[in-house]
Design an enzyme around this catalytic site. Structure first.
Site, PDB file in Angstrom:
ATOM      1  N   ARG A 156       0.838  -1.208   0.000  1.00  0.00           N
ATOM      2  CA  ARG A 156       0.000   0.000   0.000  1.00  0.00           C
ATOM      3  C   ARG A 156       0.874   1.259   0.000  1.00  0.00           C
ATOM      4  O   ARG A 156       1.895   1.318   0.692  1.00  0.00           O
ATOM      5  CB  ARG A 156      -0.937  -0.006   1.212  1.00  0.00           C
ATOM      6  CG  ARG A 156      -1.949  -1.120   1.111  1.00  0.00           C
ATOM      7  CD  ARG A 156      -3.061  -1.036   2.143  1.00  0.00           C
ATOM      8  NE  ARG A 156      -3.758  -2.313   2.193  1.00  0.00           N
ATOM      9  CZ  ARG A 156      -4.679  -2.707   1.319  1.00  0.00           C
ATOM     10  NH1 ARG A 156      -5.072  -1.891   0.349  1.00  0.00           N
ATOM     11  NH2 ARG A 156      -5.233  -3.901   1.418  1.00  0.00           N
TER      12      ARG A 156
ATOM     13  N   HIS B 287       0.947   2.119 -10.198  1.00  0.00           N
ATOM     14  CA  HIS B 287      -0.045   2.532  -9.205  1.00  0.00           C
ATOM     15  C   HIS B 287      -1.379   1.882  -9.555  1.00  0.00           C
ATOM     16  O   HIS B 287      -1.835   1.994 -10.689  1.00  0.00           O
ATOM     17  CB  HIS B 287      -0.258   4.049  -9.231  1.00  0.00           C
ATOM     18  CG  HIS B 287       0.920   4.890  -8.860  1.00  0.00           C
ATOM     19  ND1 HIS B 287       1.046   5.503  -7.639  1.00  0.00           N
ATOM     20  CD2 HIS B 287       2.013   5.249  -9.566  1.00  0.00           C
ATOM     21  CE1 HIS B 287       2.161   6.209  -7.597  1.00  0.00           C
ATOM     22  NE2 HIS B 287       2.772   6.077  -8.761  1.00  0.00           N
TER      23      HIS B 287
ATOM     24  N   HIS C 298       7.254   1.138 -10.846  1.00  0.00           N
ATOM     25  CA  HIS C 298       6.064   0.754 -10.092  1.00  0.00           C
ATOM     26  C   HIS C 298       4.817   1.125 -10.864  1.00  0.00           C
ATOM     27  O   HIS C 298       4.768   2.156 -11.532  1.00  0.00           O
ATOM     28  CB  HIS C 298       6.047   1.425  -8.708  1.00  0.00           C
ATOM     29  CG  HIS C 298       6.278   2.904  -8.723  1.00  0.00           C
ATOM     30  ND1 HIS C 298       7.526   3.458  -8.864  1.00  0.00           N
ATOM     31  CD2 HIS C 298       5.410   3.943  -8.644  1.00  0.00           C
ATOM     32  CE1 HIS C 298       7.418   4.778  -8.851  1.00  0.00           C
ATOM     33  NE2 HIS C 298       6.149   5.100  -8.727  1.00  0.00           N
TER      34      HIS C 298
ATOM     35  N   ILE D 184       2.220   4.785   0.895  1.00  0.00           N
ATOM     36  CA  ILE D 184       2.306   5.424   2.206  1.00  0.00           C
ATOM     37  C   ILE D 184       1.481   6.715   2.254  1.00  0.00           C
ATOM     38  O   ILE D 184       1.100   7.170   3.338  1.00  0.00           O
ATOM     39  CB  ILE D 184       3.790   5.691   2.545  1.00  0.00           C
ATOM     40  CG1 ILE D 184       3.995   5.808   4.047  1.00  0.00           C
ATOM     41  CG2 ILE D 184       4.329   6.907   1.813  1.00  0.00           C
ATOM     42  CD1 ILE D 184       5.466   5.796   4.458  1.00  0.00           C
TER      43      ILE D 184
HETATM   44  P1  5GP Z   1       5.771   8.194  -8.276  1.00  0.00           P
HETATM   45  O1  5GP Z   1       5.465   9.648  -8.131  1.00  0.00           O
HETATM   46  O2  5GP Z   1       7.260   7.935  -8.316  1.00  0.00           O
HETATM   47  O3  5GP Z   1       5.060   7.548  -9.444  1.00  0.00           O
HETATM   48  O4  5GP Z   1       5.159   7.496  -7.007  1.00  0.00           O
HETATM   49  C1  5GP Z   1       5.884   7.135  -5.882  1.00  0.00           C
HETATM   50  C2  5GP Z   1       4.893   6.717  -4.843  1.00  0.00           C
HETATM   51  O5  5GP Z   1       5.595   6.039  -3.817  1.00  0.00           O
HETATM   52  C3  5GP Z   1       4.163   7.878  -4.178  1.00  0.00           C
HETATM   53  O6  5GP Z   1       2.768   7.698  -4.344  1.00  0.00           O
HETATM   54  C4  5GP Z   1       4.588   7.798  -2.713  1.00  0.00           C
HETATM   55  O7  5GP Z   1       3.549   8.123  -1.816  1.00  0.00           O
HETATM   56  C5  5GP Z   1       5.030   6.354  -2.588  1.00  0.00           C
HETATM   57  N1  5GP Z   1       6.067   6.140  -1.599  1.00  0.00           N
HETATM   58  C6  5GP Z   1       7.236   6.832  -1.464  1.00  0.00           C
HETATM   59  N2  5GP Z   1       7.981   6.339  -0.476  1.00  0.00           N
HETATM   60  C7  5GP Z   1       7.275   5.307   0.055  1.00  0.00           C
HETATM   61  C8  5GP Z   1       7.531   4.387   1.130  1.00  0.00           C
HETATM   62  O8  5GP Z   1       8.554   4.423   1.805  1.00  0.00           O
HETATM   63  N3  5GP Z   1       6.574   3.444   1.372  1.00  0.00           N
HETATM   64  C9  5GP Z   1       5.426   3.373   0.648  1.00  0.00           C
HETATM   65  N4  5GP Z   1       4.559   2.408   0.972  1.00  0.00           N
HETATM   66  N5  5GP Z   1       5.151   4.218  -0.383  1.00  0.00           N
HETATM   67  C10 5GP Z   1       6.066   5.174  -0.665  1.00  0.00           C
END
Ligand code: 5GP
Ligand code: ZN
Length: 108
Positions: free
Chosen positions: A31, A104, A102, A33
């Site tokens: 999930r 989402h 990743h 964070i």
């Molecule tokens: P991006 O913007 O790179 O597509 O999304 C990164 C996602 O990783 C963000 O939605 C952020 O909230 C999530 N995230 C960042 N650090 C952590 C963490 O340490 N644990 C979890 N579970 N999610 C994280």
């Protein structure tokens, strides 16, 4: 294969805490964070692939499986019928903040 400075590698290796909802030999899901929807799960390869831009031709099956796992989790989370979004950010102007590939899963 693993990057000691990468937060998602640390989660995959269970060195950092996370609410893990799925794992197999190649993929882990947990999930977010900072959830942007009632269901917000990140599906990641165990291997440290920084972004879509870093996928090789040989990674096609793995990339496809990230989507299939997301679909399975959508069903488990009860949002398959109502609908959900799969989002993959690639690069700074797309808002990618964690450079470990990743998907989402957002819904609910
Ligand atoms: P991006 O913007 O790179 O597509 O999304 C990164 C996602 O990783 C963000 O939605 C952020 O909230 C999530 N995230 C960042 N650090 C952590 C963490 O340490 N644990 C979890 N579970 N999610 C994280
Ligand atoms: Zn990583």
């Amino acid at each position: 294969m693993s990057n000691p400075h990468c937060v998602f590698c640390r989660i995959v290796r269970r060195e950092a805490p996370a609410d893990i909802v799925y794992q197999d030999d190649d993929i882990v899901a947990f999930r977010d964070i900072n959830p942007q929807a009632p269901v917000h799960i990140l599906i990641v390869p165990r291997r440290h692939i920084p972004a879509v831009a870093a996928l090789g031709a040989e990674d096609g099956v793995l990339a496809g499986r990230l989507i299939l796992v997301a679909r399975e989790l959508a069903e488990r989370e009860g949002i398959a019928h109502s609908g959900y979004r799969l989002v993959v950010n690639n690069g700074p102007q797309a808002g990618q903040s964690v450079y470990h590939l990743h998907v989402h899963l957002l819904g609910g």
